[in-house]
Design a protein around this motif. Structure first.
Motif, short mmCIF file in Angstrom:
data_model
loop_
_atom_site.label_atom_id
_atom_site.label_comp_id
_atom_site.label_asym_id
_atom_site.label_seq_id
_atom_site.Cartn_x
_atom_site.Cartn_y
_atom_site.Cartn_z
N GLY A 171 0.80 -1.22 0.00
CA GLY A 171 0.00 0.00 0.00
C GLY A 171 0.83 1.27 0.00
N LEU A 172 2.07 1.17 -0.48
CA LEU A 172 2.95 2.34 -0.52
C LEU A 172 2.97 2.93 -1.92
N SER A 173 3.09 4.24 -2.00
CA SER A 173 3.11 4.94 -3.27
C SER A 173 4.55 5.29 -3.64
N ILE A 174 4.88 5.05 -4.91
CA ILE A 174 6.19 5.44 -5.45
C ILE A 174 5.98 6.66 -6.35
N PRO A 175 6.61 7.80 -6.08
CA PRO A 175 7.69 8.05 -5.11
C PRO A 175 7.23 8.77 -3.84
N ALA A 176 5.91 8.91 -3.62
CA ALA A 176 5.44 9.71 -2.48
C ALA A 176 5.93 9.14 -1.15
N ASP A 177 5.89 7.80 -1.02
CA ASP A 177 6.31 7.17 0.24
C ASP A 177 7.76 6.72 0.22
N VAL A 178 8.23 6.28 -0.92
CA VAL A 178 9.62 5.82 -1.03
C VAL A 178 10.10 6.02 -2.46
N SER A 179 11.32 6.48 -2.62
CA SER A 179 11.93 6.66 -3.94
C SER A 179 12.73 5.42 -4.32
N ILE A 180 12.75 5.13 -5.61
CA ILE A 180 13.47 3.94 -6.12
C ILE A 180 14.40 4.36 -7.25
N VAL A 181 15.63 3.82 -7.21
CA VAL A 181 16.62 4.04 -8.27
C VAL A 181 17.11 2.68 -8.77
N ALA A 182 17.19 2.52 -10.08
CA ALA A 182 17.68 1.28 -10.68
C ALA A 182 19.06 1.48 -11.28
N TRP A 183 19.87 0.42 -11.23
CA TRP A 183 21.20 0.48 -11.86
C TRP A 183 21.08 -0.07 -13.28
N ASP A 184 21.49 0.74 -14.24
CA ASP A 184 21.43 0.48 -15.67
C ASP A 184 20.00 0.62 -16.19
N GLU A 185 19.76 1.75 -16.82
CA GLU A 185 18.47 1.98 -17.48
C GLU A 185 18.29 0.93 -18.57
N SER A 186 17.07 0.50 -18.77
CA SER A 186 16.77 -0.52 -19.76
C SER A 186 15.33 -0.33 -20.21
N PRO A 187 14.88 -1.09 -21.22
CA PRO A 187 13.46 -1.01 -21.59
C PRO A 187 12.54 -1.31 -20.41
N LEU A 188 12.98 -2.19 -19.51
CA LEU A 188 12.15 -2.50 -18.34
C LEU A 188 11.90 -1.28 -17.47
N THR A 189 12.94 -0.48 -17.25
CA THR A 189 12.79 0.67 -16.35
C THR A 189 11.95 1.76 -16.99
N GLN A 190 11.76 1.70 -18.32
CA GLN A 190 11.02 2.74 -19.01
C GLN A 190 9.57 2.39 -19.29
N VAL A 191 9.22 1.09 -19.25
CA VAL A 191 7.83 0.72 -19.55
C VAL A 191 6.97 0.64 -18.29
N VAL A 192 7.59 0.56 -17.10
CA VAL A 192 6.80 0.51 -15.88
C VAL A 192 6.34 1.92 -15.52
N ARG A 193 5.35 2.00 -14.63
CA ARG A 193 4.87 3.29 -14.14
C ARG A 193 4.88 3.28 -12.63
N PRO A 194 5.53 4.30 -12.03
CA PRO A 194 6.24 5.38 -12.73
C PRO A 194 7.52 4.86 -13.39
N MET A 195 7.98 5.58 -14.43
CA MET A 195 9.27 5.24 -15.01
C MET A 195 10.34 5.36 -13.94
N LEU A 196 11.28 4.43 -13.95
CA LEU A 196 12.28 4.38 -12.88
C LEU A 196 13.45 5.33 -13.14
N SER A 197 13.79 6.09 -12.12
CA SER A 197 15.06 6.82 -12.15
C SER A 197 16.17 5.79 -12.19
N ALA A 198 17.20 6.04 -12.97
CA ALA A 198 18.23 5.01 -13.17
C ALA A 198 19.54 5.63 -13.58
N VAL A 199 20.61 4.85 -13.45
CA VAL A 199 21.88 5.25 -14.05
C VAL A 199 21.94 4.63 -15.43
#
Length: 343
Positions: A265-293
């Protein structure tokens, strides 16, 4: 036990060595029945083509090897490997070289595969990925004289040329951004602790947290799979003092954390922020789009292949710093939620 030869097959089949050669190389000159019989005998005897014979005539195997110490399913779900291989293949194709790929479960198997490939002259050199802080492969390839390029930090690559991305710089960039947003409780879900690049990220994370004057980040080590990433995220998010930001060492685990947050029941990014290592098609098709390196992984593979082919050709090859992955903020990072008022 003596290794079976074409002469052994010819003797058993009652044909000439020339006929055996035609059959095993799928060339015309023998009937289909004879070809099938010869191939059956070859399999029964455990015969393998001896590419060392080609080497003795002045040729090379025209192939390089990559052994990946991960579950085979990793190739289907983790974009990094396929992007890296695509870059490698771009260079190999220009030089009429092939790539031999094998998945194994441990370092001992990886060393054995390299020894077998080199002993049978199936490859002219190999890439060593996922360097460990105390890596036995370095001594093994040196002992047998197998040309190799290390993909990882040069300080653990020994005498081998290393192609590396400065992961420490990436960690600094991520944490400085998160602290600028106001985050003070940061956690990281990492890969295996024994990997050299994990150690580099560990050291950089500890240092940048000290510099920023925030508490040391909690680090959970995993095997890089989505299941392990989800378990780690769940443990962090149900802790009494959950982090307000979590950095994941690959994209698969970061995507898995989105499902865990929804489950809780947590909201991203209101409750917690998420960062992914290595941007990929996966990080761009999810919602919200993931902040990434993000970095050019195919170029990373191409530079690695260029270095290995140069080494095979007898050139002096030094280590190459292939830049570092830059942080790109997207929809999964925001200022932390306000702290609850003290009672």
């Amino acid at each position: 036990m003596k290794r079976p030869t074409m002469a052994d097959i010819a003797r058993r089949a009652g044909v000439s060595k020339v006929a055996v050669s035609y059959a095993l190389n799928d060339q015309p000159g023998v009937s289909e029945a004879t070809r099938a019989s010869i191939k059956s005998i070859a399999e029964e005897l455990g015969w393998r083509p001896n590419s060392a014979a080609r080497a003795l005539t002045g040729g090379r195997a025209q192939a390089v090897g990559l052994v990946v110490r991960r579950p085979a399913r990793t190739l289907g779900v983790e974009p990094f490997f396929m992007e890296f291989i695509s870059g490698v293949e771009t260079v190999l194709a220009e030089h009429a070289y092939a790539l031999m790929l094998q998945m194994v479960t441990d370092q001992e198997q990886e060393i054995e595969v390299c020894r077998r490939w080199w002993g049978e002259r199936r490859v002219d050199g190999v890439f060593l990925m996922d360097l460990q802080t105390d890596d036995e492969r370095l001594g093994a390839v040196r002992e047998i004289g197998l040309p190799a390029v290390a993909i990882g930090p040069p300080d653990v690559a020994g005498e081998l040329p290393a192609i590396w991305s400065d992961d420490g710089e990436s960690v600094y960039e991520i944490v400085r951004y998160l602290t600028a947003l106001g985050h003070r409780r940061i956690a990281r879900v990492a890969g295996p602790a024994e990997l050299a690049h994990t150690a580099v990220r560990d050291a950089a994370l500890a240092e940048v947290c000290r510099e920023a004057g925030i508490p040391a980040a909690a680090v959970v080590y995993t095997d890089y799979t989505g299941d392990e990433g989800a378990r780690a995220a769940r443990a962090l998010l149900i802790a009494p003092e959950r982090p307000t930001a979590i950095v994941f060492d690959n994209d698969i685990m970061a995507v898995a954390a989105l499902s865990v947050a929804q489950e809780l029941g947590l909201s991203i990014p209101a409750d917690v922020s998420i960062v992914a290592w290595d941007e990929s098609p996966l990080t761009q098709v999810v919602r919200p789009m993931l902040s990434a390196v993000t970095r050019d992984i195919p170029a990373y593979g191409a530079h690695s292949a260029t270095a290995l082919l140069a080494l095979i050709g007898g050139e002096d090859v030094g280590s190459v710093r292939d830049g570092y992955a830059h942080f790109v903020p997207r929809g999964s990072t925001a200022p932390p939620p306000p702290e609850p008022a003290p009672r």
